[in-house]
Design an enzyme around this catalytic site. Sequence first.
Site, mmCIF file in Angstrom:
data_model
loop_
_atom_site.group_PDB
_atom_site.id
_atom_site.type_symbol
_atom_site.label_atom_id
_atom_site.label_comp_id
_atom_site.label_asym_id
_atom_site.label_seq_id
_atom_site.Cartn_x
_atom_site.Cartn_y
_atom_site.Cartn_z
ATOM 1 N N HIS A 1 0.731 -1.238 -0.227
ATOM 2 C CA HIS A 1 0.056 0.083 0.169
ATOM 3 C C HIS A 1 0.981 1.182 -0.089
ATOM 4 O O HIS A 1 0.392 2.222 -0.532
ATOM 5 C CB HIS A 1 -1.031 -0.084 1.008
ATOM 6 C CG HIS A 1 -2.187 -0.976 0.517
ATOM 7 N ND1 HIS A 1 -3.245 -0.485 -0.169
ATOM 8 C CD2 HIS A 1 -2.179 -2.416 0.477
ATOM 9 C CE1 HIS A 1 -3.941 -1.602 -0.395
ATOM 10 N NE2 HIS A 1 -3.549 -2.733 -0.068
ATOM 11 N N CYS B 1 -6.490 -3.719 -14.324
ATOM 12 C CA CYS B 1 -6.616 -2.793 -13.524
ATOM 13 C C CYS B 1 -5.741 -2.787 -12.227
ATOM 14 O O CYS B 1 -5.439 -2.029 -11.033
ATOM 15 C CB CYS B 1 -7.913 -2.740 -12.797
ATOM 16 S SG CYS B 1 -8.403 -4.313 -11.922
HETATM 17 C C1 PEP Z 1 -4.971 -6.303 -7.975
HETATM 18 O O1 PEP Z 1 -5.035 -7.276 -6.980
HETATM 19 O O2 PEP Z 1 -4.294 -6.138 -8.891
HETATM 20 C C2 PEP Z 1 -6.022 -5.436 -7.881
HETATM 21 C C3 PEP Z 1 -6.410 -4.257 -8.671
HETATM 22 O O3 PEP Z 1 -6.746 -5.281 -6.652
HETATM 23 P P1 PEP Z 1 -5.994 -4.927 -4.998
HETATM 24 O O4 PEP Z 1 -4.774 -4.153 -5.418
HETATM 25 O O5 PEP Z 1 -6.962 -3.847 -4.469
HETATM 26 O O6 PEP Z 1 -6.090 -6.118 -4.376
#
Ligand code: PEP
Length: 548
Positions: free
Chosen positions: A183, A481
């Site tokens: 994060h 994404c």
């Molecule tokens: C991913 O896992 O690539 C995604 C877009 O979701 P997150 O990063 O929120 O798990």
Amino acid sequence: MELQGVGVGRSVAIGKVVRMPDPLPEPKDARHSGDAAAEKEAAASALTFVAADLRARAEKADAEANEVLTATALMAEDPSILDSVNELIDGGKAAERAVFEAFTSFREMLISLGGMMAERATDLSDVSQRVVARLRGVEAPGVPQRDEPFVLVADDLAPADTALLELDKVLALVTRQGGPTSHTAILARSKAIPAIMGVAEALELADETLVIVDAGAGTITTEPTAEQVSAAEARIAELAAAANAPITDGALADGTPVPLLANLGTPSEAAQAVELGAEGVGLFRTELMFLDATSAPTVEEQTKEYTAMLQHFPGKKVVVRALDAGADKPLSFMDMGEEVNPALGQRGLRSLRVNENILRDQLTALVNAQNATDADLWVMAPMVSDAEETEYFVALGRELGLNTVGVMAEVPSLAVLADQVAERSDFVSIGSNDLTQYTLAADRMLGTLAKFQDPWHPAVLRMVKMLGDAGAAAGKPVGVCGEAAADPQLAIVLVGLGVTSLSMTPAALADVRAELLTVTLEQAKARAAAAINATTGPTARDAAAQAA
Ligand code: PEP
Ligand code: MG
């Protein structure tokens, strides 16, 4: 000397190192010399100083940071903390120790309350450390304050530290922990700060050392030569020019359209995304609005949020993800209990399925927003494993009145069964962060495993190809994404593998837009073919570059 890590973004920065101060050791269990009044006065004035300092910083910060800082200032001003400090001093404890013990018992109380209260516990430790630092006359922990911009070097950053980074002060971020999809990395990317994470020798960098941080190459050059500095300056100027290029819809050099969409977490980010040329939203992470909620949000509350979001995108596509609770995104109202391996536990669609009332409420709110606005709403489920789960989610979405229902490809089984899934789903969106974590079986939160968290790995690229091929055969769109879409060179390879749209943090749109315009579809396919035949992530990157 050159240090290596995993770069976030592709920008370059030149500046001097400032190290994040180490956390203060626990104050010794010492007794004061007998002058309780003087100790109490020192403690009270340190608490007042810290509260005022936090408030002053809140005033200068943006809305998100202001909220965090104001809440933290309130903790320093809480009269019950002062009462308990005074009581401990009356019992003979020295001021530093009394402050430490008073905050520790409040912290333990918050932790025992669980949920959102427990999340505030870390903030209490931060206030406690600031007050103790003031009493000791040393620098407060957390991001250092300097007049000149600097390169921040830390073991790792707490989310609150990253949220509070002053963009005009922090030129770049170098951390020992963390990987490209942690994060901290996601926040750094959204703030367009070049960052290099997982640098094993990061803490050997001394304060005041001049460094060049090249996020694209993942390198930190210490004490660079004059030539290295001027080459870096030229690169910085080149990147600034690309960032100011005209905003057009995403496309390749031969005109093949590649819609460029935004990853968003709250409706408040929508206006800026539109300004940066987002052609819609490719991932709206709904759980971010509810991280602090102690009970499931009502249909009315959710309808309001989703409608606010969709109103920013009349006539445009907006892909909303159903709640992705669990593992790195815990939601207290969907607590799955103790799990030894939460990333392999009840998360994403699995946790929604055992809480179907929460899922039904969310989809109902989304139907309300869909019917109240002109946006083209698509809804998808996270962490879907196979055709049966796809059928479950698509059928439920349709039953409740959604027009377009799809799934995220984050688990390798879904890629292996891509043909079965593409038949049953309106679209597929590849969550490359999780798809990489699960394909390489390496926790995305672990800095020590950062090198595994590489979406260039040919195993991940081959999964993308399976999904792209299945989408093409069934005539269904396949987007990406995850953070992979924000890497301009990788974006080209993804398109070459059959990906039809790319969604990313809005700060990355300009770089990806510029890079896509440099290749035709044939050239993108040639780079993709070279990359999937490589044997490692770094060699796949090199192979794609050589095929250019
Ligand atoms: C991913 O896992 O690539 C995604 C877009 O979701 P997150 O990063 O929120 O798990
Ligand atoms: Mg994910």
